[in-house]
Motif scaffolding. Sequence first.
Motif, PDB file in Angstrom:
ATOM      1  N   ARG A 146       0.822  -1.215   0.000  1.00 38.69           N
ATOM      2  CA  ARG A 146       0.000   0.000   0.000  1.00 38.69           C
ATOM      3  C   ARG A 146       0.852   1.259   0.000  1.00 38.69           C
ATOM      4  NH1 ARG A 146      -3.416  -2.846   4.255  1.00 38.69           N
ATOM      5  NH2 ARG A 146      -5.040  -3.867   3.012  1.00 38.69           N
ATOM      6  N   ILE A 147       2.035   1.186   0.597  1.00 41.76           N
ATOM      7  CA  ILE A 147       2.918   2.354   0.621  1.00 41.76           C
ATOM      8  C   ILE A 147       3.603   2.551  -0.730  1.00 41.76           C
ATOM      9  CG2 ILE A 147       5.017   3.322   1.649  1.00 41.76           C
ATOM     10  CD1 ILE A 147       4.244   1.806   4.240  1.00 41.76           C
ATOM     11  N   ALA A 148       4.154   1.464  -1.282  1.00 38.13           N
ATOM     12  CA  ALA A 148       4.963   1.573  -2.496  1.00 38.13           C
ATOM     13  C   ALA A 148       4.141   1.564  -3.777  1.00 38.13           C
ATOM     14  CB  ALA A 148       5.983   0.434  -2.537  1.00 38.13           C
ATOM     15  N   GLY A 149       2.945   0.953  -3.763  1.00 37.38           N
ATOM     16  CA  GLY A 149       2.152   0.824  -4.978  1.00 37.38           C
ATOM     17  C   GLY A 149       1.836   2.145  -5.664  1.00 37.38           C
ATOM     18  N   PRO A 150       1.328   3.145  -4.944  1.00 35.06           N
ATOM     19  CA  PRO A 150       1.029   4.424  -5.609  1.00 35.06           C
ATOM     20  C   PRO A 150       2.254   5.078  -6.231  1.00 35.06           C
ATOM     21  CG  PRO A 150      -0.114   4.286  -3.504  1.00 35.06           C
ATOM     22  CD  PRO A 150       0.822   3.119  -3.558  1.00 35.06           C
ATOM     23  N   LEU A 151       3.431   4.861  -5.645  1.00 32.28           N
ATOM     24  CA  LEU A 151       4.654   5.427  -6.221  1.00 32.28           C
ATOM     25  C   LEU A 151       4.971   4.765  -7.562  1.00 32.28           C
ATOM     26  CD1 LEU A 151       6.856   5.577  -2.987  1.00 32.28           C
ATOM     27  CD2 LEU A 151       5.468   7.400  -4.011  1.00 32.28           C
ATOM     28  N   ILE A 152       4.774   3.436  -7.632  1.00 34.71           N
ATOM     29  CA  ILE A 152       4.991   2.728  -8.895  1.00 34.71           C
ATOM     30  C   ILE A 152       3.988   3.200  -9.936  1.00 34.71           C
ATOM     31  CG2 ILE A 152       4.920   0.458 -10.002  1.00 34.71           C
ATOM     32  CD1 ILE A 152       5.886  -0.725  -7.336  1.00 34.71           C
ATOM     33  N   THR A 253      -0.835   7.045   4.296  1.00 35.67           N
ATOM     34  CA  THR A 253       0.559   6.605   4.280  1.00 35.67           C
ATOM     35  C   THR A 253       1.091   6.486   5.702  1.00 35.67           C
ATOM     36  OG1 THR A 253       0.907   7.700   2.150  1.00 35.67           O
ATOM     37  CG2 THR A 253       2.873   7.135   3.424  1.00 35.67           C
ATOM     38  N   ILE A 254       0.722   7.422   6.565  1.00 36.76           N
ATOM     39  CA  ILE A 254       1.129   7.363   7.974  1.00 36.76           C
ATOM     40  C   ILE A 254       0.583   6.094   8.618  1.00 36.76           C
ATOM     41  CG2 ILE A 254       0.794   8.436  10.240  1.00 36.76           C
ATOM     42  CD1 ILE A 254       0.851  11.148   8.795  1.00 36.76           C
ATOM     43  N   ALA A 255      -0.683   5.800   8.367  1.00 33.64           N
ATOM     44  CA  ALA A 255      -1.293   4.606   8.954  1.00 33.64           C
ATOM     45  C   ALA A 255      -0.608   3.337   8.461  1.00 33.64           C
ATOM     46  CB  ALA A 255      -2.784   4.570   8.635  1.00 33.64           C
ATOM     47  N   ALA A 256      -0.382   3.240   7.136  1.00 30.53           N
ATOM     48  CA  ALA A 256       0.254   2.041   6.579  1.00 30.53           C
ATOM     49  C   ALA A 256       1.673   1.884   7.100  1.00 30.53           C
ATOM     50  CB  ALA A 256       0.253   2.113   5.050  1.00 30.53           C
ATOM     51  N   THR A 257       2.403   2.980   7.217  1.00 32.73           N
ATOM     52  CA  THR A 257       3.771   2.915   7.735  1.00 32.73           C
ATOM     53  C   THR A 257       3.784   2.461   9.185  1.00 32.73           C
ATOM     54  OG1 THR A 257       4.420   4.706   6.235  1.00 32.73           O
ATOM     55  CG2 THR A 257       5.890   4.236   8.092  1.00 32.73           C
ATOM     56  N   ALA A 258       2.838   2.961   9.975  1.00 29.07           N
ATOM     57  CA  ALA A 258       2.748   2.538  11.377  1.00 29.07           C
ATOM     58  C   ALA A 258       2.501   1.037  11.478  1.00 29.07           C
ATOM     59  CB  ALA A 258       1.636   3.310  12.083  1.00 29.07           C
ATOM     60  N   ILE A 259       1.662   0.505  10.592  1.00 28.87           N
ATOM     61  CA  ILE A 259       1.384  -0.934  10.621  1.00 28.87           C
ATOM     62  C   ILE A 259       2.631  -1.730  10.243  1.00 28.87           C
ATOM     63  CG2 ILE A 259       0.047  -2.768   9.515  1.00 28.87           C
ATOM     64  CD1 ILE A 259      -2.282  -0.771   9.347  1.00 28.87           C
ATOM     65  N   VAL A 260       3.357  -1.267   9.226  1.00 30.28           N
ATOM     66  CA  VAL A 260       4.590  -1.963   8.833  1.00 30.28           C
ATOM     67  C   VAL A 260       5.591  -1.996   9.997  1.00 30.28           C
ATOM     68  CG1 VAL A 260       6.616  -1.829   7.319  1.00 30.28           C
ATOM     69  CG2 VAL A 260       4.327  -1.491   6.371  1.00 30.28           C
ATOM     70  N   VAL A 261       5.710  -0.899  10.704  1.00 31.04           N
ATOM     71  CA  VAL A 261       6.716  -0.784  11.766  1.00 31.04           C
ATOM     72  C   VAL A 261       6.285  -1.501  13.043  1.00 31.04           C
ATOM     73  CG1 VAL A 261       7.952   0.832  13.260  1.00 31.04           C
ATOM     74  CG2 VAL A 261       7.629   1.376  10.839  1.00 31.04           C
ATOM     75  N   PHE A 262       5.019  -1.394  13.398  1.00 25.17           N
ATOM     76  CA  PHE A 262       4.590  -1.829  14.733  1.00 25.17           C
ATOM     77  C   PHE A 262       3.725  -3.086  14.740  1.00 25.17           C
ATOM     78  CE2 PHE A 262       5.238   2.810  15.254  1.00 25.17           C
ATOM     79  CZ  PHE A 262       6.249   2.754  16.207  1.00 25.17           C
ATOM     80  N   GLN A 263       3.323  -3.613  13.563  1.00 25.81           N
ATOM     81  CA  GLN A 263       2.448  -4.779  13.563  1.00 25.81           C
ATOM     82  C   GLN A 263       3.046  -5.956  14.331  1.00 25.81           C
ATOM     83  OE1 GLN A 263      -0.934  -5.553  11.847  1.00 25.81           O
ATOM     84  NE2 GLN A 263      -0.520  -6.802  13.647  1.00 25.81           N
ATOM     85  N   MET A 264       4.305  -6.276  14.081  1.00 30.27           N
ATOM     86  CA  MET A 264       4.872  -7.452  14.729  1.00 30.27           C
ATOM     87  C   MET A 264       5.088  -7.259  16.238  1.00 30.27           C
ATOM     88  SD  MET A 264       4.517  -9.409  12.361  1.00 30.27           S
ATOM     89  CE  MET A 264       4.958 -10.791  13.406  1.00 30.27           C
ATOM     90  N   PRO A 265       5.572  -6.108  16.710  1.00 27.42           N
ATOM     91  CA  PRO A 265       5.610  -5.917  18.167  1.00 27.42           C
ATOM     92  C   PRO A 265       4.229  -6.036  18.810  1.00 27.42           C
ATOM     93  CG  PRO A 265       7.011  -4.295  17.104  1.00 27.42           C
ATOM     94  CD  PRO A 265       6.276  -5.008  16.006  1.00 27.42           C
ATOM     95  N   VAL A 266       3.206  -5.478  18.152  1.00 27.62           N
ATOM     96  CA  VAL A 266       1.853  -5.602  18.689  1.00 27.62           C
ATOM     97  C   VAL A 266       1.410  -7.062  18.662  1.00 27.62           C
ATOM     98  CG1 VAL A 266      -0.573  -5.032  18.244  1.00 27.62           C
ATOM     99  CG2 VAL A 266       1.172  -3.240  18.121  1.00 27.62           C
ATOM    100  N   THR A 267       1.704  -7.748  17.570  1.00 29.91           N
ATOM    101  CA  THR A 267       1.304  -9.145  17.439  1.00 29.91           C
ATOM    102  C   THR A 267       1.929 -10.005  18.531  1.00 29.91           C
ATOM    103  OG1 THR A 267       1.008  -8.927  15.048  1.00 29.91           O
ATOM    104  CG2 THR A 267       1.334 -11.147  15.901  1.00 29.91           C
ATOM    105  N   ARG A 268       3.184  -9.754  18.854  1.00 26.03           N
ATOM    106  CA  ARG A 268       3.827 -10.529  19.924  1.00 26.03           C
ATOM    107  C   ARG A 268       3.122 -10.321  21.259  1.00 26.03           C
ATOM    108  NH1 ARG A 268       8.596  -9.463  16.830  1.00 26.03           N
ATOM    109  NH2 ARG A 268       8.946  -7.462  17.871  1.00 26.03           N
ATOM    110  N   ARG A 269       2.583  -9.133  21.460  1.00 24.46           N
ATOM    111  CA  ARG A 269       1.897  -8.855  22.719  1.00 24.46           C
ATOM    112  C   ARG A 269       0.540  -9.536  22.799  1.00 24.46           C
ATOM    113  NH1 ARG A 269       3.807  -4.374  25.586  1.00 24.46           N
ATOM    114  NH2 ARG A 269       2.254  -5.051  27.131  1.00 24.46           N
TER     115      ARG A 269
END
Length: 397
Positions: A146-152, A253-269
């Motif tokens: 979702r972040i890179a697609g619009p740039l392409i 873009t802010i929302a998608a970037t936050a998910i990319v960065v924090f999804q796995m730390p949240v998932t571990r919790r």
Amino acid sequence: MTRNYARRPLVGLVTVRMLGELGSSAMLPFVVIWAHRYAGLGGAGAGVLFIVQAAGEFGAGLAGGALADRFGHRRLLLFSAAGMALGYGLLAIAKAPAAAIALFLLAGVFESAFHPTIGALVGDMLGEEDLVRAFGVVRVGANVGRIAGPLIGAAAALVALPLVFAAAGGLIAGALLAGVALIPRDAPSQPDDSEPEIPPGTLRALATDRRLAVLVLAGGLLSITFTWWEADGLVLLRQQHPLSTTAYAVLFTIAATAIVVFQMPVTRRIARARAGPAMLAGAVLQGAGLAALVFARYGYPVLVIAVLLMATGEMIYAPTISAFVTTRADRHRRASYQAALSITEDIGTAIGPISGLALAAVTSAATLWATAAILSALAGTGTSLAAAADTTVRSGI
């Protein structure tokens, strides 16, 4: 299955999901302007493309889950990706309204099996203890797309606008090749494999599993409230505070970037948390983000806080409900259950945009956001109760 053994297939699923999202996101921002300039669909006529795509996806989705459960999850995923690549790619040479509409319908029909079969394959490859983590990883891949697609897409549009569809088709064809190379073949039926007590099928799953039906209805309500933000947000927020199209797009873009960065730390919790409370927490956080939009008149920082709250709720809710639905279905019905879950998004797409604008017209944008917050909490309560009621029972087992 051990984690090491499952790693390569999971990488394959993440790659397929990411490339599929890259393709969709590359073309989406340019569909309307392309329809006006090249397909002869002026004014609101471009909206017909989205309607027929959604109709194809919903209608075929009712059968796609059953077909995937009967003929193999991997096989249907590859078939789906091939059809999407063909349908979207051929739009690069479409010059007439009828051709554009037919190709969007075709792509929607094939796309109906894409997401459910990925979800079913996650269940095929990993044990219950790893499902939340695995669905979290797949979501990271989707949000990279979702972040890179619009740039392409923007780069392709600089050369020629129809090339965005050629790029989209090429990326989805890449997803097909990744699936062929990285996802193992469907396990053949064994002589001692018995037919499931309840045959596969999306409508049959909803009719025979009341908790699944409640999850879909409550999830559909949650999807409607999110669509009020996603589809109607720009129009509604401009009633509260000046907002440019670019500034609005940056929020996603802010929302998608936050998910990319924090999804796995949240998932571990949340990986070991009970599904019901986790889904309730995710829905409430989404509602908190929507409630924050009541105060949009105070400026852009409020909007950033709102989208981060919604993204956090999504990080909790989405992998949890996907994992929970997977555990409710035996291996003969996983795609049918995932297809049923995908109906929640179809409900949001069908009802959300029109209902949001209509409600705001008779009240106000701030009232709409407050209503969305309350409905999100109610939806979370519904999913929590459905998950909590006798969670040890598994339909069809």
